[in-house]
Design an enzyme around this catalytic site. Structure first.
Site, PDB file in Angstrom:
ATOM      1  N   TYR A   1     -29.202 101.128  45.893  1.00 45.73           N
ATOM      2  CA  TYR A   1     -28.388 100.462  46.918  1.00 45.73           C
ATOM      3  C   TYR A   1     -28.047  99.031  46.504  1.00 45.73           C
ATOM      4  CZ  TYR A   1     -26.611  99.282  51.544  1.00 45.73           C
ATOM      5  OH  TYR A   1     -25.797  98.897  52.573  1.00 45.73           O
TER       6      TYR A   1
ATOM      7  N   PHE B   1       3.450  95.563  47.254  1.00 49.00           N
ATOM      8  CA  PHE B   1       3.256  97.006  47.430  1.00 49.00           C
ATOM      9  C   PHE B   1       3.065  97.308  48.920  1.00 49.00           C
ATOM     10  CE2 PHE B   1       0.592 100.880  47.504  1.00 49.00           C
ATOM     11  CZ  PHE B   1       1.547 101.737  47.000  1.00 49.00           C
ATOM     12  N   ASP B   2       3.312  98.555  49.333  1.00 45.84           N
ATOM     13  CA  ASP B   2       3.327  98.847  50.779  1.00 45.84           C
ATOM     14  C   ASP B   2       1.987  98.587  51.473  1.00 45.84           C
ATOM     15  OD1 ASP B   2       2.534 101.103  49.338  1.00 45.84           O
ATOM     16  OD2 ASP B   2       3.135 102.498  50.893  1.00 45.84           O
TER      17      ASP B   2
ATOM     18  N   ASP C   1      -2.058  91.255  42.050  1.00 46.35           N
ATOM     19  CA  ASP C   1      -2.300  92.643  42.426  1.00 46.35           C
ATOM     20  C   ASP C   1      -2.192  93.417  41.117  1.00 46.35           C
ATOM     21  OD1 ASP C   1      -2.176  95.269  43.144  1.00 46.35           O
ATOM     22  OD2 ASP C   1      -0.618  95.027  44.663  1.00 46.35           O
TER      23      ASP C   1
ATOM     24  N   ALA D   1      -3.108  96.532  39.812  1.00 47.39           N
ATOM     25  CA  ALA D   1      -3.289  97.977  39.641  1.00 47.39           C
ATOM     26  C   ALA D   1      -2.874  98.458  38.245  1.00 47.39           C
ATOM     27  CB  ALA D   1      -2.501  98.719  40.716  1.00 47.39           C
TER      28      ALA D   1
ATOM     29  N   LYS E   1      -5.614 103.421  38.894  1.00 47.59           N
ATOM     30  CA  LYS E   1      -4.486 103.457  37.955  1.00 47.59           C
ATOM     31  C   LYS E   1      -5.008 103.125  36.546  1.00 47.59           C
ATOM     32  CE  LYS E   1      -2.327 102.784  42.060  1.00 47.59           C
ATOM     33  NZ  LYS E   1      -3.035 102.598  43.330  1.00 47.59           N
TER      34      LYS E   1
ATOM     35  N   HIS F   1       5.316 106.408  56.455  1.00 45.13           N
ATOM     36  CA  HIS F   1       5.676 107.458  55.505  1.00 45.13           C
ATOM     37  C   HIS F   1       4.601 108.515  55.330  1.00 45.13           C
ATOM     38  CE1 HIS F   1       3.656 104.270  53.294  1.00 45.13           C
ATOM     39  NE2 HIS F   1       3.349 105.126  52.340  1.00 45.13           N
TER      40      HIS F   1
HETATM   41  N1  F0G Z   1      -1.194  97.646  44.700  1.00 43.22           N
HETATM   42  C1  F0G Z   1      -0.354  98.403  43.986  1.00 43.22           C
HETATM   43  C2  F0G Z   1       0.651  97.775  43.079  1.00 43.22           C
HETATM   44  C3  F0G Z   1      -0.411  99.788  44.111  1.00 43.22           C
HETATM   45  O1  F0G Z   1       0.443 100.540  43.418  1.00 43.22           O
HETATM   46  C4  F0G Z   1      -1.377 100.360  44.974  1.00 43.22           C
HETATM   47  C5  F0G Z   1      -1.465 101.803  45.154  1.00 43.22           C
HETATM   48  C6  F0G Z   1      -2.240  99.526  45.684  1.00 43.22           C
HETATM   49  C7  F0G Z   1      -2.128  98.164  45.511  1.00 43.22           C
HETATM   50  C8  F0G Z   1      -3.283 100.062  46.624  1.00 43.22           C
HETATM   51  O2  F0G Z   1      -4.301 100.669  45.937  1.00 43.22           O
HETATM   52  O3  F0G Z   1      -4.221 103.087  46.590  1.00 43.22           O
HETATM   53  O4  F0G Z   1      -6.240 102.097  45.526  1.00 43.22           O
HETATM   54  O5  F0G Z   1      -5.660 101.538  47.845  1.00 43.22           O
HETATM   55  N2  F0G Z   1      -0.588 102.571  44.776  1.00 43.22           N
HETATM   56  C9  F0G Z   1      -0.599 104.012  44.818  1.00 43.22           C
HETATM   57  C10 F0G Z   1       0.736 104.513  44.357  1.00 43.22           C
HETATM   58  C11 F0G Z   1      -1.057 104.607  46.108  1.00 43.22           C
HETATM   59  O6  F0G Z   1       0.977 105.721  44.504  1.00 43.22           O
HETATM   60  O7  F0G Z   1       1.527 103.747  43.812  1.00 43.22           O
HETATM   61  P1  F0G Z   1      -5.141 101.916  46.506  1.00 43.22           P
END
Ligand code: F0G
Length: 458
Positions: free
Chosen positions: A72, A124-125, A215, A217, A258, A450
């Site tokens: 833990y 990102f969304d 960010d 990813a 990613k 979405h």
């Molecule tokens: N930032 C970026 C640029 C992303 O592409 C994503 C996720 C996230 C943050 C959030 O990360 O999914 O681990 O919580 N993108 C995925 C996509 C879902 O399909 O592009 P997460």
């Protein structure tokens, strides 16, 4: 004769997938309310919904899974991850979270207040969602070239420094907690940000005394494009470029699903011990104790190996070459896609594909549904449905582009699968004049609609 290119790996394990009939797909997509997220994976043949958590791990990552330490507190796996983040990304402090949006939630809980403004490049969304959920505003400062799919600018993910300056000129500085740079810029088409631009953002941020958040990813793909397209970096290794990139950031959030090529995981990294102390409270409430933050020890181990392997040139080269392989076929067929071809996905320009369909009928969603019906290929809409309604007026926001994203999971499909996808798109392109009916919304959520939206044909 010059030997052709081939992948730097062989395959040890396979997972069967099954093609379906058009009749089956028409029935399934109707039952799914024309929302591709509602399909079961068995109803999909080639799944290009996302490259997130869908990659194939290496033998070394699977080996690391077996030696995960599930304690833990103070797990060895935590320290493996800490070492990888310090050595590869150059951040002395970090906190694991279960994925990228969780990192956003924890960090933004400490940094964003109601009424704040967060400038950046095509948030990102989930990032935008976490900003707007806190009644703050995301301001997009991406360069204009990003919104012209034919423009061959090598770094279409770049931040427009002039737009950034305008945000600071027009708003009280105490309302702007930080600047965010998304590398690569997913929403604009997996487009990279140049090292020069990263340095310019940092210089500007220093001049106004604000921290910079990456960010991250797809940071490794970003580094690959810097190596291939930015002359000053051509002779640097990917790992050297990565260090250079992150030297211009004060903090980062990461969806490790990613470029760290794991199925689940994320983290926040930073340099300030004060910030680390602040976010540790939120991490404990939302994610878990600071040495696991919602991750299993085995997953932290796999992540540490993935960060190392994922920043090797050959791994990135194979991945991006496969994306190019698909993109180049589509270009050959005359299909309008975002150019230059980005890092993780092909983005089809739906407004150019279906120019006569009214935007109120969700053009990219219509094309994505047609692609599924044609061949069982699941892409995703990056358009009006994803853009959500304006939080104040509740009107649909029509983004500059309507795109269908076909994201390629890492090391998961072969180029034969890419041929199926390209042929399916070509068939749609040939019968595009027959696609005259789009969709209307029956039901939707307030934020990030979405995922759950229910649609019907108009
Ligand atoms: N930032 C970026 C640029 C992303 O592409 C994503 C996720 C996230 C943050 C959030 O990360 O999914 O681990 O919580 N993108 C995925 C996509 C879902 O399909 O592009 P997460």
């Amino acid at each position: 004769m010059k030997l052709p290119y081939a992948e730097p790996y062989k395959i040890k394990m396979v997972e069967p997938i099954r093609p379906s009939t058009r009749e089956e797909r028409e029935k399934w997509i109707k039952e799914a309310n024309y929302n591709l997220f509602n399909l079961t994976s068995e109803q999909v043949y080639v799944d290009l919904l996302t490259d997130s958590g869908t990659g194939a791990m290496s033998d070394q990552q699977w080996a690391a899974i077996m030696t995960g330490d599930e304690s833990y507190a103070g797990s060895k796996s935590y320290f493996n991850m800490k070492k990888a983040i310090e050595e590869i990304l150059g951040f002395p402090l970090f906190m694991p979270t279960h994925q990228g949006r969780a990192a956003e939630n924890v960090l933004f809980s400490a940094l964003i207040k109601e009424g704040d403004i967060v400038p950046g490049n095509s948030h990102f969304d989930t990032t935008k969602g976490h900003i707007e959920f806190r009644k703050a505003k995301a301001v997009d400062c991406t360069i204009d070239e990003a919104f012209d799919t034919e423009n061959l600018h090598p770094f279409k993910g770049n931040v427009d420094i002039k737009k950034l300056e305008d945000v600071f000129e027009q708003n009280p500085h105490d309302k702007i907690p930080f600047i965010i740079v998304t590398i690569t810029n997913n929403t604009a088409g997996g487009q990279p940000v140049s090292l020069e631009n990263l340095r310019a953002v940092k210089a500007f941020a220093d001049s106004v005394g604000k921290p910079v958040l990456y960010d991250s990813a797809r940071f490794a793909e970003n580094a690959y494009f810097i190596k291939m397209r930015e002359a000053s970096a051509a002779d640097l290794s990917i790992k050297e470029i990565v260090r250079e990139m992150f030297a211009n950031a004060d903090m980062m959030t990461m969806s490790s699903k990613k470029d760290a090529i794991v199925n689940i995981g994320g983290f926040i990294a930073c340099r300030s011990k004060d910030l680390w102390n602040q976010i540790s409270m939120f991490n404990i409430i939302y994610e878990g104790y600071v040495t696991y933050g919602g991750m299993a020890g085995r997953d932290m181990n796999a992540l540490a190996v993935g960060l190392d392997e994922g920043t090797e040139f050959e791994v990135l080269n194979a991945r991006i070459k496969q994306v190019e392989y698909l993109g180049n076929q589509l270009i050959e067929y005359g299909i309008p896609i975002q150019k230059p071809i980005g890092g993780h996905a092909i983005f089809v320009d739906a407004l150019k594909f279906l120019p006569n369909l009214p935007r109120e009928q969700y053009v990219a969603q219509t094309l994505a549904v047609e692609l599924y019906i044609e061949a069982g290929v699941r892409g995703v809409e990056i358009g009006t449905i994803l853009a959500d309604r304006d939080p104040e007026t509740r009107q649909d926001r029509f983004p500059a582009l309507e795109l269908v994203r076909m994201a390629i999971p890492r090391r998961t499909y072969t180029n034969n699968h890419m041929d199926v996808v390209a042929t399916a798109m070509k068939n749609l392109w040939d019968r595009r004049d027959s696609i005259t009916r789009g969709f209307k919304i029956l039901e939707e959520a307030q934020i990030m609609r979405h995922f759950t939206v229910k649609l019907d044909r108009v």
